[in-house]
Motif scaffolding. Structure first.
Motif, PDB file in Angstrom:
ATOM      1  N   ALA A  41       0.788  -1.017   0.153  1.00 37.67           N
ATOM      2  CA  ALA A  41       0.103  -0.017   0.190  1.00 37.67           C
ATOM      3  C   ALA A  41       1.102   1.333  -0.102  1.00 37.67           C
ATOM      4  O   ALA A  41       0.347   2.327  -0.053  1.00 37.67           O
ATOM      5  CB  ALA A  41      -1.046   0.232   1.322  1.00 37.67           C
ATOM      6  N   SER A  45       0.129   6.632  -5.710  1.00 32.62           N
ATOM      7  CA  SER A  45      -1.071   7.034  -6.482  1.00 32.62           C
ATOM      8  C   SER A  45      -1.345   8.481  -6.393  1.00 32.62           C
ATOM      9  O   SER A  45      -0.892   9.262  -5.721  1.00 32.62           O
ATOM     10  CB  SER A  45      -2.268   6.227  -5.631  1.00 32.62           C
ATOM     11  OG  SER A  45      -2.539   6.952  -4.222  1.00 32.62           O
ATOM     12  N   ASN A  48      -2.645  10.947  -3.764  1.00 33.45           N
ATOM     13  CA  ASN A  48      -2.868   9.656  -2.557  1.00 33.45           C
ATOM     14  C   ASN A  48      -4.218   9.065  -2.757  1.00 33.45           C
ATOM     15  O   ASN A  48      -4.707   9.072  -1.657  1.00 33.45           O
ATOM     16  CB  ASN A  48      -2.567  10.399  -1.277  1.00 33.45           C
ATOM     17  CG  ASN A  48      -2.040   9.376  -0.336  1.00 33.45           C
ATOM     18  OD1 ASN A  48      -1.787   8.324  -0.501  1.00 33.45           O
ATOM     19  ND2 ASN A  48      -2.472   9.730   0.902  1.00 33.45           N
ATOM     20  N   GLN A  50      -5.175   6.100  -3.607  1.00 29.75           N
ATOM     21  CA  GLN A  50      -5.234   4.858  -3.015  1.00 29.75           C
ATOM     22  C   GLN A  50      -6.159   4.073  -3.561  1.00 29.75           C
ATOM     23  O   GLN A  50      -7.169   3.557  -2.945  1.00 29.75           O
ATOM     24  CB  GLN A  50      -5.010   4.691  -1.628  1.00 29.75           C
ATOM     25  CG  GLN A  50      -3.762   5.744  -1.015  1.00 29.75           C
ATOM     26  CD  GLN A  50      -3.941   5.629   0.462  1.00 29.75           C
ATOM     27  OE1 GLN A  50      -3.454   4.589   1.144  1.00 29.75           O
ATOM     28  NE2 GLN A  50      -3.940   6.820   0.978  1.00 29.75           N
TER      29      GLN A  50
END
Length: 231
Positions: A41, A45, A48, A50
């Motif tokens: 994780a 991205s 962020n 995600q």
């Protein structure tokens, strides 16, 4: 700055990753799975976001999903009713991609002793995808339908992190786009929210060293074939 030994360990985890298609029944500790996903994780991205969501299947729930998909896969008429929600592969194959696709397929079938006219054998081998190749852990990955192409790029980095983190722990994986065809069955069995779409599946476990299909090592282009240094 990391040490030379740490660099070598990271390189070994990356280059040691292969798609394993036969696993031992040995279980994987839930804490190890959670740790792998927590490490993964840390993937980047955009802003962020995600965008990843993971469904981890073991035991009866994994078997329930496998049985439901195989029931459709093994029925030619039923299988025709199931199509992917997104195009993973190009709609028109061109060189050099079609040659690479064919080579990896025939290299695998050759190891398994499957000839071109053995359609039943090839179908059975493909069906092993839906049993996660015997792995004790199966994962289904989904993404919110609102997310666009950039988030799918982010997702790829998350998936790669999982596979590398697994290798660092002596575990193996097989990422599986094959599951996308049966997204409706997956949605029913896992009770997925309507806003989620299936990205792919993944098998996780310990490779069975006695299985010949696990000796397959796919080719990679040398750097000079896909890199141009611009000074």
């Amino acid at each position: 700055m990391i040490s030379t030994s740490d660099q070598q360990a990271v390189d070994a985890a990356i280059t040691g990753r292969r798609s394993i298609r036969a696993f031992l029944p040995q279980s994987v500790a839930r804490e190890d799975i959670a740790q792998i996903l927590q490490v993964a994780a840390r993937a980047p991205s955009g802003t962020n976001t995600q965008p990843w969501k993971v469904y981890v299947l073991v035991g009866e729930r994994k078997q329930q999903l496998s049985s439901a998909i195989l029931a459709a896969h093994n029925d030619a008429e039923q299988a025709k009713l199931h199509t992917e929600e997104y195009a993973y592969y190009p709609r028109e194959w061109v060189s050099p991609f079609i040659e690479r696709r064919r080579k990896v397929g025939w290299d695998l079938y050759a190891l398994l002793g499957l000839t071109r006219d053995n359609k039943a054998g090839m179908a059975a081998q493909h069906g092993r995808n839906y049993e996660f190749f015997g792995a004790p852990v199966g994962m289904i990955f989904t993404i919110d339908r609102i997310m666009e192409q950039g988030s799918w790029l982010d997702y790829g980095m998350f998936l790669q992190n999982i596979m590398v983190a697994a290798r660092a722990r002596g575990l193996d994986t097989c990422p599986q786009a094959a599951f996308t065809q049966y997204h409706r069955i997956i949605g029913e069995v896992l009770d997925l929210p309507e806003r989620e779409t299936v990205v792919c599946g993944m098998a996780l476990g310990y490779a069975d060293p006695s299985k010949i299909e696990n000796t397959l090592i796919t080719d990679r282009m040398p750097v000079e074939e896909f890199v141009k240094f611009v000074d």
